[in-house]
Design an enzyme around this catalytic site. Structure first.
Site, short mmCIF file in Angstrom:
data_model
loop_
_atom_site.label_atom_id
_atom_site.label_comp_id
_atom_site.label_asym_id
_atom_site.label_seq_id
_atom_site.Cartn_x
_atom_site.Cartn_y
_atom_site.Cartn_z
CE LYS A 168 29.19 -3.56 6.43
NZ LYS A 168 27.88 -3.55 7.09
CB ALA A 194 25.02 -1.34 6.07
CB SER A 225 -0.88 -0.01 1.26
OG SER A 225 -1.41 1.27 1.47
C1 FAD Z 1 17.01 2.66 12.04
C2 FAD Z 1 17.12 1.41 11.23
C3 FAD Z 1 18.30 1.16 10.53
C4 FAD Z 1 18.42 -0.03 9.81
N1 FAD Z 1 19.61 -0.30 9.17
C5 FAD Z 1 19.78 -1.50 8.58
C6 FAD Z 1 21.01 -1.84 7.94
O1 FAD Z 1 21.94 -1.05 7.85
N2 FAD Z 1 21.12 -3.08 7.42
C7 FAD Z 1 20.11 -4.00 7.47
O2 FAD Z 1 20.29 -5.13 7.03
N3 FAD Z 1 18.92 -3.67 7.99
C8 FAD Z 1 18.73 -2.46 8.56
N4 FAD Z 1 17.52 -2.14 9.09
C9 FAD Z 1 16.41 -3.07 8.92
C10 FAD Z 1 15.86 -2.92 7.50
O3 FAD Z 1 15.43 -1.59 7.31
C11 FAD Z 1 14.70 -3.86 7.29
O4 FAD Z 1 15.07 -5.17 7.61
C12 FAD Z 1 14.31 -3.86 5.84
O5 FAD Z 1 14.08 -2.57 5.38
C13 FAD Z 1 13.07 -4.69 5.62
O6 FAD Z 1 11.93 -4.00 6.05
P1 FAD Z 1 10.54 -4.68 5.77
O7 FAD Z 1 10.43 -4.89 4.30
O8 FAD Z 1 10.41 -5.85 6.65
O9 FAD Z 1 9.48 -3.62 6.28
P2 FAD Z 1 9.03 -2.20 5.72
O10 FAD Z 1 10.12 -1.49 5.03
O11 FAD Z 1 8.38 -1.51 6.87
O12 FAD Z 1 7.93 -2.52 4.62
C14 FAD Z 1 6.60 -2.87 4.99
C15 FAD Z 1 5.76 -3.00 3.74
O13 FAD Z 1 4.49 -3.51 4.11
C16 FAD Z 1 3.47 -2.75 3.52
N5 FAD Z 1 2.32 -2.81 4.41
C17 FAD Z 1 2.30 -2.74 5.77
N6 FAD Z 1 1.04 -2.85 6.22
C18 FAD Z 1 0.25 -2.99 5.14
C19 FAD Z 1 -1.15 -3.13 4.96
N7 FAD Z 1 -1.97 -3.15 5.99
N8 FAD Z 1 -1.62 -3.22 3.70
C20 FAD Z 1 -0.80 -3.21 2.62
N9 FAD Z 1 0.54 -3.09 2.74
C21 FAD Z 1 1.06 -2.96 3.98
C22 FAD Z 1 4.05 -1.35 3.38
O14 FAD Z 1 3.39 -0.62 2.37
C23 FAD Z 1 5.48 -1.70 2.99
O15 FAD Z 1 5.55 -1.94 1.61
C24 FAD Z 1 17.35 -0.95 9.77
C25 FAD Z 1 16.17 -0.66 10.41
C26 FAD Z 1 16.03 0.50 11.15
C27 FAD Z 1 14.76 0.79 11.85
#
Ligand code: FAD
Length: 502
Positions: A79, A51, A40
């Site tokens: 890296k 990283a 979404s």
């Molecule tokens: C401060 C910080 C620094 C970081 N640095 C690193 C790093 O250097 N190296 C590393 O390996 N990891 C790092 N991470 C972790 C990394 O950002 C995440 O592991 C990675 O971005 C994966 O995120 P995600 O896809 O799980 O979630 P998100 O990026 O939160 O994506 C969630 C997705 O779900 C969708 N979604 C959610 N709810 C709904 C809904 N109800 N309906 C439809 N769609 C929905 C959203 O639209 C989005 O597309 C860091 C995290 C943080 C907080």
């Protein structure tokens, strides 16, 4: 009746969701299994994970993605490890370099020989044995020499990547859609559950459902399926991982980007610096019990330089879901848990979860023993990584309340490892663990944890020969640095080579 999984729904289009889509599309190609990813635009991705650690290279290889093309598309840099600044005390620094280093003699781990030399009065700088660390300090880049068969300073090199997370999601989306993944731009309002508690379908905003056999929850911290629908529960580790916030901001590109991530200790946490081709990513990970948001932002702006973007505040809680896989839902990425990004583990755990999912791929029976085996393997890996991260705070001479409190709180499993190391110099390495004994050694030594003894078998080898072996190794490290090109030159060459193909 056909028990094969015929349809997979992935909830979330962040890094985790598109990595899952790409791997499943690659492995299930030609099987007729449908893969649909729902995301979404109203719910932003976290997007700051930029990283990685070396298994990212294996991830690209599995997908048969050309690394150069990927790097150009994602503004990536190389890296070779992480440089920790000011962790023991302001002004001191140490390395956690990637790859293997140091010779082994008669199966005795390198670090024991290093302890022996030190006990004999030598003062060997530990970085001098790692080609990755030495290259990083010189701002140079080299790759593992395939002719070395994994042996010697250049044979043991391994690298990871820094990249723009938004561009990675875009790249993997295009890649996955070309391989048949369907993308649905809809908000998911919840899950429709079957009588047995399994998820039958996603309820879509505006009406309609998306049914599937297997659901991958990549919805971010909220865990829309694993937590909100299945109430799996969260194991809170904030007593050991008290950082619960971060503020992130971008600064200008560094014309000579260093081939490493910088992690600098700050009064109530630590600051990252991740160099990309087009910009530099920065952030301060901090404990809200020890510093306010305004002060954290001021600290970041002062240390990182003028911010080119609106600062972004993020909140999280260190810990993990009680189960990563429950019924027909597998949680990946932030939906599965969070370890502060000190060792860039989050994206790795997406890959690791996906590889283990392939190893435990279910049919429609969803055998509980299979699910339990998946959870046990991933939990063990996750907990060992947690201990490794907590280790970075043990012990420190920094005197701020945050640092004193962190040094006092450690998991029993880490306390056991520390006791063994302090007494014997031994570092247990269990199969399946992410960080090897060498990684542990670098951080232990970097933090100034010194053992009272070392492997007694090392004393049976000839001291002069051991010393000569280590001196020779150091010489080859120095030679490897002298022969390497600058990181910038390597990136330019890759861009020139990849552009025509892209
Ligand atoms: C401060 C910080 C620094 C970081 N640095 C690193 C790093 O250097 N190296 C590393 O390996 N990891 C790092 N991470 C972790 C990394 O950002 C995440 O592991 C990675 O971005 C994966 O995120 P995600 O896809 O799980 O979630 P998100 O990026 O939160 O994506 C969630 C997705 O779900 C969708 N979604 C959610 N709810 C709904 C809904 N109800 N309906 C439809 N769609 C929905 C959203 O639209 C989005 O597309 C860091 C995290 C943080 C907080």
């Amino acid at each position: 009746m056909d028990r094969a999984i015929g349809s997979i729904a992935i909830l979330g289009g962040g890094t985790a969701g598109w990595m899952a889509a790409a791997v499943l599309a690659q492995v299930l190609r030609g099987t007729g299994t449908s893969i649909t990813l729902v995301e979404s635009a109203d719910i932003p991705t976290v997007g700051v994970g930029e990283a990685t650690i070396p298994p990212i290279v294996d991830f690209l290889r599995l997908l048969e993605i050309d690394q150069a093309e990927f790097m150009v598309a994602t503004e990536g840099t190389f890296k070779l490890g992480i440089r920790f600044d000011d962790w023991t005390t302001p002004g001191e620094r140490y390395w956690h370099p990637f790859g293997t280093f140091g010779p082994t003699i008669d199966r005795r781990p390198f670090h024991n020989m290093w302890h022996r030399l030190r006990a004999a009065g030598d003062d060997p700088r530990v970085e001098a044995y790692s080609l990755s660390a030495a290259l990083g300090d010189a701002g140079r880049m080299a790759f593992a020499d395939p002719r070395a068969g994994g042996v010697g300073p250049s044979g043991g090199l391994r690298h990871a990547l820094h990249f723009d997370a938004g561009l990675v999601a875009r790249f993997l989306r295009t890649w996955s859609e070309r391989r048949g993944v369907t993308r649905l731009e809809r908000k998911v309002e919840g899950a429709v559950l079957r009588d047995d508690g399994f998820v039958e379908a996603l309820a879509l905003k505006g009406g309609g459902h998306l049914a599937a056999d297997l659901f991958i929850d990549c919805s971010g911290f909220r865990g829309v399926l694993i937590e909100e629908a299945l109430k799996t529960g969260y194991e809170d580790w904030s007593r050991w991982l008290p950082c619960d916030r971060a503020v992130a901001g971008l600064t200008a590109r560094d014309p000579n980007p260093p081939p490493f991530t910088q992690a600098a200790a700050r009064p109530a946490g630590w600051r990252w610096r991740i160099p990309l081709r087009h910009r530099t990513g920065n952030g301060y990970v901090y404990s809200s019990a020890h510093v306010g948001d305004d002060e954290a932002l001021a600290d970041l702006a002062r240390e990182a330089g003028p911010l080119l973007s609106e600062p972004r505040f993020l909140r999280f809680k260190g810990g993990r879901r009680k189960a990563f896989w429950s019924r027909n839902v597998v949680a990946l990425g932030l939906a599965s848990g969070f370890l502060e990004p000190l060792e860039s583990t989050s994206i790795h755990f997406v890959t690791s979860g996906l590889m283990k999912l392939l190893d435990h791929f279910p049919d429609k029976d969803f055998d509980p023993a299979n699910i339990a085996a998946y959870n046990a393997a991933l939990i063990a890996e996750y907990e060992a990584a947690r201990d490794f991260i907590v280790l970075h705070y043990q012990p420190t001479r920094r005197d701020e309340p945050f640092w004193r409190e962190r040094a006092a709180a450690i998991p029993d499993t880490l306390a056991e490892r520390l006791e063994l190391y302090r007494g014997t110099g031994r570092i247990p390495f269990r199969p399946g663990e992410l960080f090897t004994d060498l990684s542990w050694f670098y951080v232990l030594e970097g933090m100034g944890v010194r053992p009272a003894a070392y492997d007694p078998l090392v004393n049976f080898s000839n001291l002069a020969e051991t010393r000569a072996g280590l001196v020779g190794w150091r010489g080859r490290v120095a030679q490897g640095v002298a022969e390497a090109a600058t990181h910038e030159a390597v990136l330019d060459a890759i861009a020139a080579r990849a552009r025509p193909a892209a």
